[in-house]
Write an enzyme that holds these catalytic residues in place. Structure first.
Site, PDB file in Angstrom:
ATOM      1  N   HIS A  13      86.025  28.344  43.795  1.00 17.42           N
ATOM      2  CA  HIS A  13      85.155  29.094  44.961  1.00 17.42           C
ATOM      3  C   HIS A  13      83.797  28.650  44.860  1.00 17.42           C
ATOM      4  CE1 HIS A  13      88.160  32.059  45.983  1.00 17.42           C
ATOM      5  NE2 HIS A  13      87.988  32.776  44.809  1.00 17.42           N
ATOM      6  N   HIS A  42      89.503  29.637  38.525  1.00 13.86           N
ATOM      7  CA  HIS A  42      89.784  30.356  39.796  1.00 13.86           C
ATOM      8  C   HIS A  42      88.461  30.418  40.563  1.00 13.86           C
ATOM      9  CE1 HIS A  42      91.663  33.101  43.039  1.00 13.86           C
ATOM     10  NE2 HIS A  42      90.494  33.587  43.098  1.00 13.86           N
ATOM     11  N   GLU A  43      87.701  30.853  39.778  1.00 15.49           N
ATOM     12  CA  GLU A  43      86.348  31.269  40.439  1.00 15.49           C
ATOM     13  C   GLU A  43      85.358  29.962  40.379  1.00 15.49           C
ATOM     14  OE1 GLU A  43      85.511  34.185  41.708  1.00 15.49           O
ATOM     15  OE2 GLU A  43      87.542  35.122  40.761  1.00 15.49           O
TER      16      GLU A  43
END
EC number: 3.4.-.-
Length: 942
Positions: free
Chosen positions: A168, A164-165
């Protein structure tokens, strides 16, 4: 501006050719994360020195990345995985079974592990300072997140969180949830949960347990205490950017699963595009195709590296060109300040110099006391040579010889290279530099410094600085002040509070005030420098009114410096200094103030200045950023000003903003941004940022806006609600900032090519509007946005073009043919002003040819805007806003259940009314008949 000469392009070509020949080495030498054959190489994870030693932390990091690699491989449809990773171990950890670092340092890490000092203690977080589809700065994890297995109930497994990170950081996508707007009204006038995809299911939960959604609605608002709890078992496979913790979620939202209506950052900043659409458009996937077969990739390999003792060598130009514009004097003043105040204790320092040949001036000497510092200062050059030619390679060679004396290797060492010379043969030592494992920080002086100098820093992960030939510029000291140990220990580093310079007339004075806040105060130093003869008359007042005079300062008449060290912790408050120029002619007087953290318990306020790109071509603008924080709390409402110094011409000052408009992506995230395009000449530019804060304005944000993995409050399983432990929230524990603060940070240098000579035509359009919002108010739609300027975010645009459509694809792909909104009465305001415009979309509400029909009828319109300047230059099309058309005014949306109940009640009331009417009519009819019969009987009797 000094001409580079005809040999410059030929030299540049040779340099580039050499770089290409050595390209096979670049992925491992300061080039950051590289994608090769579907695998990422060079991912750097760094542990902060303040984190206590714990071998489980290393084990859990390895497990997290290994799980993430396989999860990422499947989520990207067999396209990418993690191949090799380096973990940077703090020098404070005692185990010694680690390899020695090369160019790795905490400041260069892609992922950092550190205590949070923020609003939400253990939230994984990614710093995204740029727009959609662009890389962020770093991912941040806390030690507790990596060690406490109980947190996986709320966040999901660590490997899933890392993916998820990573999305980003690497691909510039944003979160698909919104804690501030957890619900919204969709195009069918229904209450929906902000999520992606819409197929993820759950139930509404009130304070006492499960409840119908209408129980959570009061006049379009949602009751406090209401939430939506997701089912632990799902069929939905998307999305990782919404809720990676669900076991069924294994992919990113794509065009078929993306929820375009959800009010989240992904939709706002990426113009309603799905996460997968943005990811697949990244450069990673331009030449990276799915791997054949069904086999999984190999698991990642890990290297553990640790910095040893710090080794620094100053490599200083002493050619005759250094005599120009006080270059040598400025170098002496800055190098003395670096040796006496900035460089950390226990560091080994050596000094080399060069003109056409190199020379060792001082072998390595470890700094353990002030006497060691003074000894090194005595080896600094005092004169220039008669030779104008320079050989940077000869200087670096001597620098490498110096550091090799410690243990036979140059790995992990730092070179601070200062030069004003134009060395055409700089490419000759490129292989040596690349194989050295040394980091080279470069400081270019004047306009004649070799154009390719910065490549040495770029390839080794060093910093780049430029010092213009401006008498009152303090850029040289700013550059040395920015160069730290690279360990990430902010409590041990010097923080610059003041940097100013001014050409002061004879018998005039320079007077100013420095704010000392209570987060700093240890090892505070006031440095005064001047140009000619003796020192100026110095008067310094502390907050209690105590005076310090020139004779209280330690003076070096040779280097023309005077410094005052404040013992203990300097008093918080306003320190006022006055410098009287007692010389008979004008001279440049300069002041620098540095300090360290006053306590290990409270992180100091810091400012980090940087640019998006450090090399570009006219007319592309430079995007300037300043990250202003206390720990990891964003600091709001600060006054942040950038000063840009060109090679020739006057400095330009620019106010940076944190308003979520123009160059600033997210409002109130502590990152202040602005476009810079006031280019005077082609060449180098120096950047410095001042940040000041008034104590009367709220300092810290209560939360840290931006990108982070979602913490799920609970799940439902087999009809039972299972709540997770409440997320740890770190209180602000903020003492009242009675005095505010002041900070200065060098942002290094950047270069611009192709700037036309003399006045140039208008080539700068208004900037893109990125914060357009649409709200339905009764029968009208109200738009709001931040006004752009005539040129990017400065000045005042001439007109707006607003278009709307009832289909997203139409306005995305064919803006020019979407329906034009009448804006004849809309006049743009000055850049930065909030614009509000209301119009009636009657063509959709009244025009049958535009009315959607069918069961899946859409009641939404999509709106976008662009600005134009007086020369008809147009901005890029804004983010796309959307609004629901048919929400009844001043009422909550009516659900299907409410409609059935209302229909039943109205039917019953109607039936009751009819029955009552029949009874009344029947009763009246019978009464009339009775009266008629009585009258008839009375007549008969008569």
């Amino acid at each position: 501006m000094t001409q580079r000469g005809n040999a410059g392009p030929i030299c540049d070509l040779k340099f580039v050719t050499l770089l290409l020949a050595l390209s096979s080495e670049l992925p491992f030498l300061g080039a950051g994360v590289q994608l090769q054959d579907n695998g990422y190489n060079g991912l750097l994870i760094a542990i902060n020195p303040q984190v206590p030693e714990n071998q489980n932390l290393i084990s859990n990091i390895k497990e997290m990345i290994t799980e993430a690699s396989f999860y990422l491989f499947n989520a990207t449809k067999r396209r990418v995985f993690f191949r090799n990773i380096k973990i940077l171990i703090p020098a404070t950890w005692k185990a010694n079974n680690y390899s020695k670092v090369k160019q790795e340092s905490y400041e260069k890490a892609n992922v950092i592990v550190t205590d949070w000092y923020g609003a939400h203690g253990d939230d994984p977080y990614t710093l995204q300072h740029r727009g959609c589809g662009k890389e962020g700065k770093y991912i941040r994890f806390t030690p507790n997140f990596l060690l406490n297995d109980n947190l996986t109930a709320g966040y999901g497994s660590r490997g899933r969180v890392f993916v998820h990170e990573w999305a980003h950081l690497r691909w510039g996508v944003f979160d698909e949830y919104n804690n501030d707007k957890p619900f919204y009204i969709n195009g069918q006038n229904q209450i929906k949960v902000t999520r992606c995809s819409s197929d993820i299911t759950g139930i509404f939960v009130c304070e006492k347990g499960p409840c119908p959604q209408e129980n959570c609605i009061i006049s379009k608002l949602f009751k406090e205490g209401c939430t939506f709890i997701y089912n632990s078992t799902q069929n939905a496979t998307a999305s990782i950017m919404f809720m990676q913790s669900l076991s069924s979620v294994v992919e990113f939202c794509n065009a078929s699963t993306h929820n375009q209506e959800a009010p989240n950052l992904q939709n706002q900043l990426c113009s309603l595009r799905s996460a997968w659409d943005v990811i697949i458009d990244s450069t990673d996937f331009h030449h990276s195709f799915p791997m054949n077969g069904t086999e999984l990739p190999p698991p990642p390999t890990f290297s553990l590296v640790q910095a040893g003792v710090k080794v620094v060598c100053l490599v200083l130009d002493v050619s005759s060109k250094m005599a120009k514009a006080d270059r040598l004097l400025q170098l002496q003043q800055a190098a003395e300040f670096y040796l006496m105040q900035i460089v950390e204790i226990h560091t080994f320092v050596g000094i080399a110099s060069f003109d056409s040949k190199g020379e060792i001036r001082a072998q390595l000497h470890q700094i353990n006391s002030d006497d060691d510092r003074k000894l090194l200062v005595s080896y600094l050059p005092t004169t220039v040579t008669a030779k104008a030619e320079v050989s940077i390679c000869s200087g670096l060679k001597k620098g490498f010889e110096v550091v090799e004396k410690l243990n036979g290797k140059t790995y992990g060492s730092v070179m601070i290279l200062v030069t004003s010379g134009d060395d055409k043969l700089i490419g000759n030592c490129l292989p040596t530099v690349l194989s050295s494992g040394s980091t080279i920080h470069s400081i270019a002086l004047g306009s004649s410094a070799v154009p390719n100098l910065e490549e040495l820093s770029h390839l080794t992960g060093g910093l780049k600085f430029f010092v213009p030939d401006i008498s009152d510029s303090n850029s040289m000291i700013d550059a040395f002040s920015r160069i730290s140990s690279g360990t990430g220990d902010i409590f041990q580093q010097h923080i610059q509070l003041e940097s100013t310079g001014e050409n002061v007339k004879a018998h005039h004075q320079l007077k100013n005030t420095v704010t000392m806040d209570n987060s700093v105060g240890n090892d505070t130093v006031f440095l005064v420098t001047w140009q000619t003869s003796g020192p100026p008359e110095i008067i310094l007042f502390d907050p209690d009114g105590r005076k310090y005079y020139t004779n209280n300062f330690v003076t070096n008449l040779t280097f023309r410096t005077a410094s005052l060290w404040i013992p203990g912790t300097a008093k918080a408050g306003h320190w006022t200094y006055t410098l009287n120029n007692t010389h008979h002619s004008l001279q440049a007087l300069k002041v620098t103030v540095t300090s360290r953290a006053s306590s290990l318990a409270v992180p100091p306020v810091t400012v980090e200045a940087f640019v998006e790109r450090d090399s570009l071509h006219f007319p592309h603008p430079v995007m300037i950023y300043a990250n202003v924080r206390k720990g990891f709390y964003p600091i709001l409402n600060a006054t942040v000003t950038a000063t840009v110094e060109p090679e020739t011409g006057d400095p330009v000052t620019l106010r940076l903003l944190d308003d979520g408009a123009g160059a600033d992506v997210i409002k109130n995230d502590g990152i202040y941004s602005r476009y810079f395009f006031s280019f005077a000449v082609s060449g180098r530019y120096s950047l410095k940022v001042h940040a000041n804060h008034s104590p009367s304005i709220t300092t810290l944000a209560h939360s840290n806006p931006g990108s982070r993995a979602m913490y799920v409050p609970g799940y439902t399983a087999n009809g039972n609600i299972q709540m997770t432990a409440p997320r740890k929230s770190v209180g602000r524990n903020e003492e009242e900032q009675k005095w505010g603060f002041s900070r200065v940070s060098s942002g290094g240098s950047f270069s611009v090519l192709g700037v036309p000579a003399g006045p140039h035509p208008d080539v700068f359009p208004p900037c893109k509007i990125i914060d357009l919002e649409a709200v339905k108010v009764e029968e009208e739609v109200t738009l709001s946005w931040t006004a752009p300027g005539e040129d990017f975010d400065q000045g005042q645009a001439t007109s707006y073009e607003i278009r709307m459509s009832n289909t997203l694809q139409n306005i995305q792909d064919d803006f020019n043919n979407a329906i034009l909104v009448n804006t004849s009465k809309l006049n743009p305001q000055h850049a930065g002003t909030r614009e509000i415009f209301t119009f009636s979309p009657q063509i959709f509400t009244n025009g049958p040819e535009h009315q959607p029909n069918g069961e899946n009828e859409s009641h939404r319109i999509y709106v976008a805007i662009r600005a134009m300047d007086r020369n008809s230059l147009k901005s890029a099309i804004s983010n796309i806003a959307q609004a629901s058309l048919f929400i009844p005014p001043n009422s909550a949306p009516v659900s299907a259940r409410d409609y059935l109940i209302l229909k039943g009640v109205l039917t019953a009331m109607g039936l009751i009314g009819i029955i009552c009417l029949i009874i009344v009519v029947t009763h009246c009819t019978l009464n009339r008949k009775k009266r008629a019969n009585k009258e008839e009987n009375g007549t008969k009797l008569l």
